[in-house]
Design a protein around this motif. Structure first.
Motif, PDB file in Angstrom:
ATOM      1  N   LEU A 198      94.128 -29.414  62.184  1.00  0.00           N
ATOM      2  CA  LEU A 198      94.426 -28.986  63.671  1.00  0.00           C
ATOM      3  C   LEU A 198      93.126 -28.053  64.009  1.00  0.00           C
ATOM      4  O   LEU A 198      93.070 -28.094  64.976  1.00  0.00           O
ATOM      5  N   LEU A 199      92.579 -27.460  62.943  1.00  0.00           N
ATOM      6  CA  LEU A 199      91.303 -26.575  63.481  1.00  0.00           C
ATOM      7  C   LEU A 199      90.239 -27.463  64.129  1.00  0.00           C
ATOM      8  O   LEU A 199      89.277 -27.098  64.987  1.00  0.00           O
ATOM      9  N   ASP A 200      90.246 -28.714  63.479  1.00  0.00           N
ATOM     10  CA  ASP A 200      89.245 -29.611  64.052  1.00  0.00           C
ATOM     11  C   ASP A 200      89.316 -30.040  65.537  1.00  0.00           C
ATOM     12  O   ASP A 200      88.550 -30.387  66.411  1.00  0.00           O
ATOM     13  N   ILE A 201      90.675 -29.892  65.847  1.00  0.00           N
ATOM     14  CA  ILE A 201      90.865 -30.539  67.390  1.00  0.00           C
ATOM     15  C   ILE A 201      91.462 -29.290  68.420  1.00  0.00           C
ATOM     16  O   ILE A 201      91.488 -29.850  69.329  1.00  0.00           O
ATOM     17  N   LEU A 202      91.290 -28.214  67.873  1.00  0.00           N
ATOM     18  CA  LEU A 202      91.614 -26.996  68.725  1.00  0.00           C
ATOM     19  C   LEU A 202      90.260 -26.354  69.111  1.00  0.00           C
ATOM     20  O   LEU A 202      89.348 -26.110  68.185  1.00  0.00           O
ATOM     21  N   ALA A 203      90.314 -26.078  70.493  1.00  0.00           N
ATOM     22  CA  ALA A 203      89.144 -25.258  70.594  1.00  0.00           C
ATOM     23  C   ALA A 203      89.288 -23.869  70.178  1.00  0.00           C
ATOM     24  O   ALA A 203      90.274 -23.345  69.918  1.00  0.00           O
ATOM     25  N   PRO A 204      87.946 -23.305  69.907  1.00  0.00           N
ATOM     26  CA  PRO A 204      87.964 -21.878  69.344  1.00  0.00           C
ATOM     27  C   PRO A 204      88.942 -20.916  70.180  1.00  0.00           C
ATOM     28  O   PRO A 204      89.565 -20.078  69.481  1.00  0.00           O
ATOM     29  N   ASP A 205      88.811 -20.912  71.471  1.00  0.00           N
ATOM     30  CA  ASP A 205      89.632 -20.161  72.405  1.00  0.00           C
ATOM     31  C   ASP A 205      91.182 -20.519  72.850  1.00  0.00           C
ATOM     32  O   ASP A 205      91.502 -20.084  73.662  1.00  0.00           O
ATOM     33  N   VAL A 206      91.678 -21.455  72.056  1.00  0.00           N
ATOM     34  CA  VAL A 206      92.653 -22.196  72.537  1.00  0.00           C
ATOM     35  C   VAL A 206      93.789 -21.190  72.714  1.00  0.00           C
ATOM     36  O   VAL A 206      93.914 -20.277  71.795  1.00  0.00           O
ATOM     37  N   VAL A 207      94.756 -21.587  73.814  1.00  0.00           N
ATOM     38  CA  VAL A 207      95.817 -20.583  73.833  1.00  0.00           C
ATOM     39  C   VAL A 207      97.227 -21.278  73.785  1.00  0.00           C
ATOM     40  O   VAL A 207      97.368 -22.523  74.537  1.00  0.00           O
ATOM     41  N   LEU A 208      98.038 -20.773  73.116  1.00  0.00           N
ATOM     42  CA  LEU A 208      99.406 -21.403  72.911  1.00  0.00           C
ATOM     43  C   LEU A 208     100.570 -20.526  73.445  1.00  0.00           C
ATOM     44  O   LEU A 208     100.617 -19.501  73.591  1.00  0.00           O
ATOM     45  N   LEU A 209     101.184 -21.086  74.855  1.00  0.00           N
ATOM     46  CA  LEU A 209     102.211 -20.378  75.593  1.00  0.00           C
ATOM     47  C   LEU A 209     103.573 -20.951  75.141  1.00  0.00           C
ATOM     48  O   LEU A 209     103.804 -22.286  75.103  1.00  0.00           O
ATOM     49  N   THR A 210     104.435 -20.482  74.862  1.00  0.00           N
ATOM     50  CA  THR A 210     105.625 -20.862  74.381  1.00  0.00           C
ATOM     51  C   THR A 210     106.973 -20.098  75.294  1.00  0.00           C
ATOM     52  O   THR A 210     107.104 -18.917  75.476  1.00  0.00           O
TER      53      THR A 210
END
Length: 297
Positions: A198-210
């Motif tokens: 997961l960390l390999d594909i997520l940008a460092p500043d990724v944002v998750l909105l639910t």
């Protein structure tokens, strides 16, 4: 018994409306981000259109778009008030879209979850002008009639809205192939729950909105940062089934729990990394996922 001329007129009016229905739905949906409200707008457009003598209408498409725009603007202001009391993040209603939507790059970009969220930052009239000008290519005179402004004012609004959107839209928008690859890698990472994957594909500043709408469990604030987002996603793998789908013209994931749709996850991809995850869980926004929606310009 109905007069034959009245029947023929009604049939002709219906035929014109049906011919433009997909376009009108797309206009309303892009302005509102809600399929339910877009359907209400279409119903109101039909009620007004059926009372018009088509013989006096020079451009039926433009006339119908004008009615739809006015009704959508009214709904947009009401929707804005509803959002003020919405529980947690508000996300657009996701739509399963037909393959031809993805093939129209401009249309797919305009209905993507990322773009619809950018449009949310515009004032109602700015949003209407931007959608009608940049997506549907209407002239300033036509737009002016729909939004109740002068053509000169519409031109200024369009320039302002264009600059606003340009500053906020995805910078390194992924190609269709790259998007599919990234979504597939993300699917595998979510299914396995492997933190490093997961960390390999997520940008460092990724944002998750639910978006749970206060109905189902969801984070009430954005989850920010690769580590925190990976931790949230890594804990859901075991109980869920994750499958790819075309949502709002782009590759996305549909998550099922016990055979029922639990979440739709649309992604924002910049330069090969996921920078935004839009997870819609509100059951009211998942009710139309049983069929493909045809959008058009």
């Amino acid at each position: 018994m109905r007069d034959r001329s009245t029947s023929d007129r009604r049939d002709g009016v219906t035929e014109v409306f049906v011919a433009h229905r997909n376009l009108l739905f797309t206009v309303a949906y892009e302005m509102l981000g809600s399929a339910a409200d877009a359907e209400d707008v279409l119903q109101e457009t039909w009620l007004r259109w059926v009372g018009v003598d088509p013989g006096i209408v020079r451009d039926q498409r433009a006339y119908l778009v004008r009615i739809t725009t006015r009704q959508a603007l009214s709904h947009l202001r009401t929707l804005g008030r509803r959002k003020e009391s919405y529980v947690g993040p508000w996300l657009p209603e996701p739509l399963l879209t037909t393959p031809d939507v993805a093939e129209d790059v401009e249309l797919a970009d305009s209905v993507s979850m990322a773009m619809l969220l950018v449009l949310e930052t515009l004032a109602p009239t700015e949003r209407a002008v931007f959608v009608l000008r940049e997506v549907f290519g209407l002239g300033y005179d036509e737009i002016a009639e729909g939004v109740g402004k002068s053509p000169a004012a519409v031109r200024q609004i369009a320039n302002r809205a264009r600059a606003h959107v340009a500053a906020r839209r995805p910078r390194g928008a992924a190609s269709a192939d790259e998007a599919r690859r990234t979504v597939e890698e993300f699917r595998r990472a979510v299914e396995t729950g492997e933190l490093q994957r997961l960390l390999d594909i997520l940008a460092p500043d990724v944002v998750l909105l639910t978006d749970g709408g206060g109905v189902v469990r969801a984070a009430l604030a954005p989850v920010v940062g690769a580590g925190r987002v990976a931790h949230v996603l890594g804990g859901i793998a075991a109980a869920l089934s994750v499958r790819p789908a075309q949502v709002n013209g782009e590759p996305a994931l549909i998550v099922r729990l016990g055979g029922e749709i639990d979440t739709v996850m649309a992604l924002r991809i910049d330069n090969g990394l996921i920078t935004g995850i839009y997870a819609v869980r509100n059951p009211e926004k998942l009710s139309r996922l049983g069929r493909d929606i045809v959008l058009s310009r």
